[in-house]
Design an enzyme around this catalytic site. Structure first.
Site, PDB file in Angstrom:
ATOM      1  N   GLY A  14     -52.127   0.353 -22.050  1.00  0.00           N
ATOM      2  CA  GLY A  14     -53.543   0.615 -22.341  1.00  0.00           C
ATOM      3  C   GLY A  14     -54.055   1.977 -21.915  1.00  0.00           C
ATOM      4  O   GLY A  14     -55.263   2.153 -21.745  1.00  0.00           O
ATOM      5  N   ASN A  16     -54.224   4.662 -23.724  1.00  0.00           N
ATOM      6  CA  ASN A  16     -55.100   5.168 -24.796  1.00  0.00           C
ATOM      7  C   ASN A  16     -56.443   4.439 -24.789  1.00  0.00           C
ATOM      8  O   ASN A  16     -57.481   5.044 -25.049  1.00  0.00           O
ATOM      9  CB  ASN A  16     -54.426   5.023 -26.168  1.00  0.00           C
ATOM     10  CG  ASN A  16     -53.435   6.130 -26.435  1.00  0.00           C
ATOM     11  OD1 ASN A  16     -53.811   7.261 -26.750  1.00  0.00           O
ATOM     12  ND2 ASN A  16     -52.153   5.820 -26.280  1.00  0.00           N
ATOM     13  N   MET A  88     -48.516  -4.152 -30.752  1.00  0.00           N
ATOM     14  CA  MET A  88     -47.141  -4.319 -31.225  1.00  0.00           C
ATOM     15  C   MET A  88     -46.976  -5.331 -32.362  1.00  0.00           C
ATOM     16  O   MET A  88     -45.884  -5.505 -32.886  1.00  0.00           O
ATOM     17  CB  MET A  88     -46.229  -4.731 -30.052  1.00  0.00           C
ATOM     18  CG  MET A  88     -46.174  -3.713 -28.938  1.00  0.00           C
ATOM     19  SD  MET A  88     -45.680  -2.067 -29.529  1.00  0.00           S
ATOM     20  CE  MET A  88     -43.934  -2.349 -29.752  1.00  0.00           C
ATOM     21  N   LYS A  89     -48.049  -5.981 -32.707  1.00  0.00           N
ATOM     22  CA  LYS A  89     -47.958  -6.995 -33.764  1.00  0.00           C
ATOM     23  C   LYS A  89     -48.309  -6.336 -35.107  1.00  0.00           C
ATOM     24  O   LYS A  89     -49.239  -5.516 -35.162  1.00  0.00           O
ATOM     25  CB  LYS A  89     -48.981  -8.087 -33.426  1.00  0.00           C
ATOM     26  CG  LYS A  89     -48.929  -9.280 -34.281  1.00  0.00           C
ATOM     27  CD  LYS A  89     -48.037 -10.359 -33.719  1.00  0.00           C
ATOM     28  CE  LYS A  89     -47.799 -11.366 -34.817  1.00  0.00           C
ATOM     29  NZ  LYS A  89     -46.568 -12.094 -34.672  1.00  0.00           N
ATOM     30  N   ILE A  90     -47.597  -6.710 -36.139  1.00  0.00           N
ATOM     31  CA  ILE A  90     -47.922  -6.125 -37.452  1.00  0.00           C
ATOM     32  C   ILE A  90     -49.161  -6.818 -38.017  1.00  0.00           C
ATOM     33  O   ILE A  90     -49.293  -8.040 -37.960  1.00  0.00           O
ATOM     34  CB  ILE A  90     -46.721  -6.231 -38.411  1.00  0.00           C
ATOM     35  CG1 ILE A  90     -45.656  -5.227 -37.928  1.00  0.00           C
ATOM     36  CG2 ILE A  90     -47.116  -5.948 -39.854  1.00  0.00           C
ATOM     37  CD1 ILE A  90     -44.389  -5.206 -38.702  1.00  0.00           C
ATOM     38  N   ASN A 105     -54.340   3.896 -36.576  1.00  0.00           N
ATOM     39  CA  ASN A 105     -53.249   3.599 -35.637  1.00  0.00           C
ATOM     40  C   ASN A 105     -52.724   4.907 -35.054  1.00  0.00           C
ATOM     41  O   ASN A 105     -52.759   5.943 -35.710  1.00  0.00           O
ATOM     42  CB  ASN A 105     -52.115   2.908 -36.407  1.00  0.00           C
ATOM     43  CG  ASN A 105     -50.908   2.611 -35.539  1.00  0.00           C
ATOM     44  OD1 ASN A 105     -51.040   2.107 -34.411  1.00  0.00           O
ATOM     45  ND2 ASN A 105     -49.725   2.926 -36.021  1.00  0.00           N
ATOM     46  N   HIS A 107     -49.259   6.663 -33.568  1.00  0.00           N
ATOM     47  CA  HIS A 107     -47.806   6.450 -33.597  1.00  0.00           C
ATOM     48  C   HIS A 107     -47.114   7.618 -32.896  1.00  0.00           C
ATOM     49  O   HIS A 107     -47.466   8.776 -33.131  1.00  0.00           O
ATOM     50  CB  HIS A 107     -47.331   6.336 -35.051  1.00  0.00           C
ATOM     51  CG  HIS A 107     -45.883   6.009 -35.147  1.00  0.00           C
ATOM     52  ND1 HIS A 107     -45.388   4.747 -34.937  1.00  0.00           N
ATOM     53  CD2 HIS A 107     -44.808   6.789 -35.374  1.00  0.00           C
ATOM     54  CE1 HIS A 107     -44.068   4.762 -35.055  1.00  0.00           C
ATOM     55  NE2 HIS A 107     -43.696   6.005 -35.311  1.00  0.00           N
TER      56      HIS A 107
HETATM   57  C1  GRF Z   1     -48.561   4.940 -27.479  1.00  0.00           C
HETATM   58  O1  GRF Z   1     -47.633   5.884 -27.054  1.00  0.00           O
HETATM   59  C2  GRF Z   1     -48.613   4.854 -28.969  1.00  0.00           C
HETATM   60  O2  GRF Z   1     -48.121   5.968 -29.620  1.00  0.00           O
HETATM   61  C3  GRF Z   1     -47.750   3.683 -29.301  1.00  0.00           C
HETATM   62  O3  GRF Z   1     -47.857   2.814 -28.208  1.00  0.00           O
HETATM   63  C4  GRF Z   1     -48.177   3.545 -27.032  1.00  0.00           C
HETATM   64  C5  GRF Z   1     -49.282   2.833 -26.321  1.00  0.00           C
HETATM   65  O4  GRF Z   1     -49.465   3.315 -25.024  1.00  0.00           O
HETATM   66  N1  GRF Z   1     -48.165   3.113 -30.565  1.00  0.00           N
HETATM   67  P1  GRF Z   1     -50.702   2.836 -24.146  1.00  0.00           P
HETATM   68  O5  GRF Z   1     -50.642   1.322 -24.081  1.00  0.00           O
HETATM   69  O6  GRF Z   1     -51.957   3.339 -24.794  1.00  0.00           O
HETATM   70  O7  GRF Z   1     -50.485   3.456 -22.798  1.00  0.00           O
END
Ligand code: GRF
Length: 187
Positions: A14, A16, A88-90, A105, A107
């Protein structure tokens, strides 16, 4: 400034989410984080929702129709943007079609390169010279929607998986907010 109600989806650390919550405190940043959705009861990121008194929902993705439960919450809270931040879920086609607002999203690669999982190991294996992160709109194909923002760095010959991860995440903390500003710039 009218701030758009936003929901952040997470599955893990988390960082981000934490960054976006902090940014949302700025007067002229265009979103408020009104809801956090998480599919993993052990996700550390949930603590940022708790600490900031943001409502959160831990979803059991094994139950049928779990996406309907999410949609109801989104409607109830008048959410107009979903940010997938390490979720992580689609997301199903049905979900994308029924949520008429924007879904974006983040990535950890320079899309269209290295879609999907285990990006850093694959990047090293392919001996890439540079990598970075991408924020893109979510469509029905995995990691394939229109690109909003990309950030790049050059790979050092000694970089290992965790170096790449750290360097990528550092860029993500600028890329995600920039993308959100861009998404709402002309609306
Ligand atoms: C990020 O690096 C993002 O690119 C990927 O999952 C990670 C999530 O990190 N999709 P966090 O949970 O925000 O630390």
């Amino acid at each position: 400034m009218v701030k758009r109600n936003t929901c952040i989806f997470i599955s893990g650390k988390g960082s981000n989410l934490k960054n976006l919550i902090n940014k949302s405190r700025e007067y002229n940043f265009p979103i408020n984080v009104k809801l956090v959705i998480c599919d993993n009861i052990e996700a550390k990121g949930i603590m940022y929702a708790k600490k900031n008194s943001i409502p959160y929902l831990i979803i059991n993705t094994k139950i049928r129709n779990f996406e309907n439960k999410i949609i109801n919450e989104l409607l109830k809270r008048k959410i107009s943007l979903i940010c997938l931040a390490g979720y992580m879920k689609i997301i199903s086609k049905k979900f994308i079609q029924s949520f008429k607002r924007k879904i974006i999203n983040i990535h950890p690669s320079l899309l269209p390169k290295f879609k999907g999982l285990n990006t850093f190991a694959r990047i090293l294996k392919e001996k890439e010279v540079k990598t970075g992160c991408t924020v893109h709109f979510v469509n029905e194909k995995l990691d394939s929607g229109r690109i909003i923002v990309q950030k790049i760095f050059y790979i050092d010959k000694n970089d290992n998986i965790s170096d790449l991860k750290n360097k990528t995440q550092k860029l993500e903390y600028n890329a995600f907010p920039e993308a959100i500003i861009k998404v709402f710039r002309n609306s």
